[in-house]
Design a protein around this motif. Structure first.
Motif, short mmCIF file in Angstrom:
data_model
loop_
_atom_site.label_atom_id
_atom_site.label_comp_id
_atom_site.label_asym_id
_atom_site.label_seq_id
_atom_site.Cartn_x
_atom_site.Cartn_y
_atom_site.Cartn_z
N PRO A 1 0.76 -1.11 0.18
CA PRO A 1 -0.04 0.01 -0.11
C PRO A 1 0.82 1.39 -0.02
N VAL A 2 2.11 1.34 0.28
CA VAL A 2 2.92 2.44 0.32
C VAL A 2 4.22 2.02 -0.24
N GLY A 3 5.14 3.02 -0.37
CA GLY A 3 6.43 2.82 -1.11
C GLY A 3 6.45 2.81 -2.52
N GLU A 4 7.25 1.73 -3.19
CA GLU A 4 7.37 1.70 -4.84
C GLU A 4 5.96 1.62 -5.32
N PHE B 1 3.35 -21.10 5.45
CA PHE B 1 3.41 -20.05 4.36
C PHE B 1 4.04 -18.56 4.85
N GLU B 2 4.39 -17.91 3.82
CA GLU B 2 5.03 -16.62 4.18
C GLU B 2 4.73 -15.54 3.19
N ALA B 3 4.33 -14.22 3.64
CA ALA B 3 4.09 -13.21 2.85
C ALA B 3 4.99 -11.96 3.28
N SER B 4 5.81 -11.47 2.38
CA SER B 4 6.81 -10.51 2.80
C SER B 4 7.09 -9.29 1.83
N VAL B 5 7.85 -8.47 2.07
CA VAL B 5 8.08 -7.26 1.20
C VAL B 5 9.30 -6.62 1.64
N SER B 6 10.24 -6.50 0.97
CA SER B 6 11.57 -5.82 1.47
C SER B 6 11.48 -4.59 1.84
N LYS B 7 12.11 -4.15 2.74
CA LYS B 7 12.16 -2.65 3.26
C LYS B 7 12.67 -1.69 2.15
N ASN B 8 13.60 -2.01 1.19
CA ASN B 8 13.89 -1.20 0.16
C ASN B 8 12.95 -0.96 -0.63
N ILE C 1 9.55 -0.55 0.56
CA ILE C 1 8.65 0.32 1.14
C ILE C 1 9.36 1.71 1.56
N LEU C 2 10.50 1.78 1.61
CA LEU C 2 11.41 3.10 1.81
C LEU C 2 12.27 3.56 0.53
N PHE C 3 11.84 3.11 -0.58
CA PHE C 3 12.63 3.19 -1.78
C PHE C 3 13.25 4.74 -2.11
#
Length: 245
Positions: free
Chosen positions: A163-166, A188-195, A197-199
């Motif tokens: 919802p936010v970031g890149e 299971f695993e759901a993930s997103v890189s901090k890079n 979110i804060l690109f």
């Protein structure tokens, strides 16, 4: 950062000292130019010192705000996955099937009750009526998974989108099994890189954030819920961002 601040303050003090020396020892013709140059240097160093304090504060405010939005989406994904496992016995490995499941699946509402029946084997063996206790599970009805989890909201249809970031970034979703005591357990695993979110933030501050190891921070370089390496469905964020359970 503290080292930089101390160095900047020291340089400012030295520069102020140079301004006084210029005023005392340098010929009058050169004084205006050198004085202006030194004061400009003082202003620049003061501004850099201010930024070194102000920018991390703003970074943390923005980071916390974005993390909370991302965590809200991760919780939706986890709730959907837990419902999927409850109904199908496994987790979904892609958002398309998970969304379709939410649109169509139903929980079965059951009721357990104790009952007594004739034990035909023992009755025949002893020649008298012999009873045994059993547990009967009655199906009372069905409830929509969508209504249970999201009521009238349709935000689950876009829960794959960060919802936010890149712009256009999506969460990574994985599922599979881990073997424990010769039993295949769904994970299971759901993930997103901090890079992601804060690109658009300061690269140095982002690099520091990716290396966080703290009880009140999100450790590592990703924000995630669940795990492909452990049997767990919690998130990796601390309680100050909300419950990870």
């Amino acid at each position: 950062m503290l080292t930089f601040i101390l160095i900047a303050v020291l340089v400012i003090l030295v520069t102020i000292g140079l301004v006084k020396l210029v005023d005392k020892f340098i010929p009058s013709k050169l004084k205006p130019v050198l004085t202006i140059a030194l004061w400009l240097l003082i202003g620049f160093l003061g501004y850099q010192t201010y930024l070194s304090i102000y920018e991390p504060i703003q970074f943390n405010k923005l980071k916390n705000k974005r993390y909370k939005k991302v965590i809200t989406s991760l919780i939706d994904i986890r709730d959907s996955q837990l419902a999927h496992k409850q109904v199908t016995g496994k987790f979904s490995n892609n958002f398309e099937s998970l969304i379709k499941f939410i649109d169509t699946a139903k929980y079965t509402i059951t009721q357990r009750r104790d009952s007594t029946i004739i034990d035909e084997v023992l009755t025949e063996q002893y020649g008298v009526d012999t009873t045994k206790e059993i547990v009967v599970i009655d199906t009372l009805g069905f409830v929509s998974v969508k209504d249970s989890l999201f009521k009238t909201s349709e935000r689950y249809k876009t829960m794959m989108q960060v919802p936010v970031g890149e712009v256009g970034a999506k969460f990574k979703l994985q599922s599979g099994y881990l073997e424990q005591n010769n039993i295949q357990i769904p994970v299971f695993e759901a993930s997103v890189s901090k890079n992601v979110i804060l690109f658009d933030q300061n690269p140095d501050l982002l690099m520091q954030e990716n290396q966080v190891v703290s009880v009140d921070g999100v450790n590592g370089d990703v924000l995630k819920v669940g795990s492909m390496d452990e049997v767990k469905t919690v998130g990796n964020w601390p309680t100050n961002y909300g419950s990870a359970e």
